[in-house]
Design a protein around this motif. Structure first.
Motif, PDB file in Angstrom:
ATOM      1  N   LEU A   1       0.863  -1.172   0.000  1.00  0.00           N
ATOM      2  CA  LEU A   1       0.000   0.000   0.000  1.00  0.00           C
ATOM      3  C   LEU A   1       0.907   1.231   0.000  1.00  0.00           C
ATOM      4  N   LEU A   2       0.712   2.100  -0.970  1.00  0.00           N
ATOM      5  CA  LEU A   2       1.591   3.253  -1.155  1.00  0.00           C
ATOM      6  C   LEU A   2       0.808   4.542  -0.940  1.00  0.00           C
ATOM      7  N   LEU A   3       1.279   5.367  -0.002  1.00  0.00           N
ATOM      8  CA  LEU A   3       0.579   6.627   0.292  1.00  0.00           C
ATOM      9  C   LEU A   3       1.438   7.824  -0.096  1.00  0.00           C
ATOM     10  N   ASP A   4       0.816   8.867  -0.586  1.00  0.00           N
ATOM     11  CA  ASP A   4       1.514  10.139  -0.806  1.00  0.00           C
ATOM     12  C   ASP A   4       0.481  11.252  -0.751  1.00  0.00           C
ATOM     13  N   LYS A   5       0.934  12.436  -0.354  1.00  0.00           N
ATOM     14  CA  LYS A   5       0.036  13.600  -0.351  1.00  0.00           C
ATOM     15  C   LYS A   5      -0.195  14.086  -1.776  1.00  0.00           C
TER      16      LYS A   5
ATOM     17  N   ARG B   1      -0.341  -0.847 -12.414  1.00  0.00           N
ATOM     18  CA  ARG B   1      -1.616  -1.321 -12.949  1.00  0.00           C
ATOM     19  C   ARG B   1      -2.324  -2.305 -12.019  1.00  0.00           C
ATOM     20  N   GLY B   2      -2.555  -1.860 -10.800  1.00  0.00           N
ATOM     21  CA  GLY B   2      -3.364  -2.676  -9.899  1.00  0.00           C
ATOM     22  C   GLY B   2      -2.578  -3.661  -9.049  1.00  0.00           C
TER      23      GLY B   2
ATOM     24  N   ARG C   1      -0.606   8.684  -9.222  1.00  0.00           N
ATOM     25  CA  ARG C   1      -1.031   8.365 -10.596  1.00  0.00           C
ATOM     26  C   ARG C   1       0.102   7.678 -11.343  1.00  0.00           C
ATOM     27  N   GLN C   2       1.318   8.230 -11.139  1.00  0.00           N
ATOM     28  CA  GLN C   2       2.476   7.618 -11.823  1.00  0.00           C
ATOM     29  C   GLN C   2       2.662   6.174 -11.361  1.00  0.00           C
TER      30      GLN C   2
ATOM     31  N   THR D   1      -2.769   2.364  -4.167  1.00  0.00           N
ATOM     32  CA  THR D   1      -2.341   3.720  -3.819  1.00  0.00           C
ATOM     33  C   THR D   1      -3.452   4.411  -3.040  1.00  0.00           C
ATOM     34  N   VAL D   2      -3.047   5.215  -2.050  1.00  0.00           N
ATOM     35  CA  VAL D   2      -4.017   5.910  -1.200  1.00  0.00           C
ATOM     36  C   VAL D   2      -3.492   7.313  -0.900  1.00  0.00           C
ATOM     37  N   ALA D   3      -4.365   8.313  -0.984  1.00  0.00           N
ATOM     38  CA  ALA D   3      -3.969   9.685  -0.642  1.00  0.00           C
ATOM     39  C   ALA D   3      -3.617   9.743   0.845  1.00  0.00           C
ATOM     40  N   SER D   4      -2.494  10.400   1.147  1.00  0.00           N
ATOM     41  CA  SER D   4      -1.984  10.391   2.525  1.00  0.00           C
ATOM     42  C   SER D   4      -2.664  11.460   3.387  1.00  0.00           C
TER      43      SER D   4
END
Ligand code: NAD
Length: 363
Positions: free
Chosen positions: A195-199, A212-213, A205-206, A217-220
Motif C-alpha cells: 500500500l503506497l501513500l503520498d500527499k 496497474r493494480g 497516478r504515476q 495507492t491511497v492519498a496520505s
C-alpha cells in the motif's frame, strides 16, 4: 588535468569516488588519474582493477592530494585531511557545509574551490547527485524490513510473500518519491501486499500507471495512515518536505496499537524522521524497540552496500567530473547552470547563499 582520488577516511565510509570505468573515461580524454592505494577495497574494487583501467596508484593520501588539480571524494574532508587541501585546488564531493562550520572554515582558509554534489540542481529543482542514494535506501528498506520481520530478527515471524495458501505480509510505504517508489518496487518483488501513500496524487497516478493494480495507492492523511499502519507488518517512511524537517506521521500512541513484532523503517531519519519515536541509529546497532514494534533508523543506509552505492553515485557524478576536468570549473559552470549551483566556496569566500546564511558569513 591531474585527477586525484584519496581513500575515504570518515568513520564507516566504504564508498570511493571513482570506478575503473571512470578512470578509463578520464584517461581516454587525456587526463591523469591518481588513486590512493586501497581506496576501492571497501567497495570491493582492487588497485589492480584501477591500474588496468589506466590509473596510477599512489601509496599515501598526501601524495594524491599533492598531485591533483581536481580531487574527487565521497564525503566532506575531515580534520585529518584539512592540511592536505591547497589554494586553487578543485574539490568535488558531498560537502554538507551548512552542517559544519569547521569544514567550511577549512575550505575558506585553504582557498579551495569546493563544489558540492548535494547542491547541483537541475532546472526542475531535482537533485541529480542525491537521487541515487535515495534509490539505494529505498531498495534496501524492504530487505532490512524482511530481515527484522523474521522471528530471529525479533519480528512477527512472517515471510513477506507468504506461501501458497498463506497471506502475504502487508507493507505500507509512506511517500511515493524516489526512495518510496524504489521501496515499493522491491516490496512487490518480495511478493508482499503493498500500500503506497503520498500527499501528491500526481505521484500516485504515476505509480498506478506503472503497477496497474499490483499495488494499492491511497492519498496520505492522518486517517488513512492510521488505518494502513494498524494493519501493517512492515511500514517504510520515505517522505520529504524540501528544506524542512520530516513531518511526524506516526505517533507513539499509534505504534502502541500496531501488531506486535511489526517493523518500521524510517528512511527519512536524516531529516529528523517521520515517526515520533525515530532516532538515528548506526549499522553497528541499527534497531530498537518501541512498544512491541521494531524501529530501524539508520541514517546512512547506502553505507551497507558500498559496492552498489559507489557505482550508483559515480554513474551520476562522472559526467560532471569529466566536464570539470575537460574545461576547468569556470567554463564547465558557464556551460551547465546545474553544475554552477554546486559551487559552494572559492578563493576564501562562501559563494552559496544557504551555507553563508547558516554560518552568518557574507557571500
Ligand atoms: P522525494 O522528494 O523523492 O520523495 C518524497 C515524497 O514524500 C514526495 O513524493 C512527497 O510528496 C511525499 N510526502 C511529503 N509529505 C508527505 C506526507 N505527509 N505523506 C505522504 N507523503 C508525503 O524524496 P526522496 O529522495 O525519496 O527522499 C526521502 C527521504 O529519504 C529524504 O529525507 C532523504 O534525505 C532520505 N534519504 C535517507 C537515506 C538514509 O540512508 N536513511 C538515504 C537517502 C535518502
Amino acid at each position: 588535468m591531474k585527477v586525484g582520488i584519496p581513500r575515504e577516511v570518515k568513520n564507516h565510509e566504504y564508498r570511493v569516488a571513482i570506478t575503473p570505468a571512470g578512470v578509463n573515461e578520464f584517461t581516454r580524454s587525456g587526463h591523469q588519474v591518481f588513486v590512493e592505494a586501497g581506496a576501492g577495497v571497501g567497495s570491493s574494487i582492487t588497485d589492480e582493477e584501477f591500474t588496468a583501467a589506466g590509473a596510477k596508484i599512489l601509496d599515501t593520501a598526501d601524495e594524491v592530494w599533492d598531485a591533483a588539480d581536481l580531487v574527487l571524494k565521497v564525503k566532506e574532508p575531515v580534520a585529518e585531511e584539512y592540511h592536505r587541501m591547497r589554494a586553487g585546488q578543485v574539490l568535488f564531493t558531498y560537502l554538507h557545509l551548512a552542517a559544519s562550520r569547521d569544514c567550511t572554515q577549512a575550505l575558506l582558509d585553504r582557498e579551495v574551490t569546493g563544489i558540492a554534489y548535494e547542491t547541483v540542481e537541475l532546472p526542475d529543482r531535482s537533485l541529480p547527485l542525491l537521487a541515487p542514494m535515495s534509490e539505494v535506501a529505498g531498495r534496501l528498506a524492504p530487505q532490512v524490513g524482511a530481515f527484522y520481520l523474521m522471528r530471529t530478527g525479533g519480528g512477527r515471524g512472517v515471510l513477506p510473500g507468504g506461501v501458497s495458501g498463506v497471506y502475504a505480509a502487508k507493507t505500507v510505504v509512506i511517500g511515493a518519491g524516489v526512495s518510496g517508489m524504489n521501496a515499493a518496487a522491491i516490496a512487490l518483488g518480495l511478493q508482499s501486499e503493498v500500500l503506497l501513500l503520498d500527499k501528491n496524487v500526481g505521484r500516485l497516478r504515476q505509480a498506478d500507471a506503472i503497477y496497474r493494480g499490483h499495488l494499492q495507492t491511497v492519498a496520505s492523511n492522518a486517517y488513512e495512515i492510521e488505518r494502513a499502519v494498524l494493519d501493517a507488518d512492515l511500514v517504510i517512511g520515505a517522505v520529504l518536505v524540501p528544506g524542512a524537517k520530516a513531518p511526524k506521521l506516526i505517533s507513539n500512541e499509534l505504534v502502541s496499537r500496531m501488531k506486535p513484532g511489526s517493523v518500521l523503517v524510517d528512511i527519512a531519519i536524516d531529516q529528523g524522521g517521520c515517526f515520533e519515536d525515530s532516532r538515528p541509529t548506526t549499522h553497528a546497532d541499527p534497531v530498537y524497540r518501541v512498544h512491541e514494534s521494531i524501529f530501524y533508523c539508520v541514517a546512512n543506509m547506502p553505507g551497507a552496500v558500498p559496492n552498489t552505492s559507489t557505482y550508483a553515485l559515480t554513474n551520476v557524478t562522472l559526467p560532471y567530473a569529466l566536464e570539470l576536468a575537460n574545461h576547468g570549473w569556470r567554463e564547465a559552470s558557464r556551460r551547465d547552470p546545474a553544475l554552477a549551483l554546486g559551487l559552494n566556496t572559492h578563493s576564501g569566500q562562501v559563494v552559496y547563499g544557504p551555507v553563508a546564511e547558516a554560518h552568518g558569513l557574507p557571500t
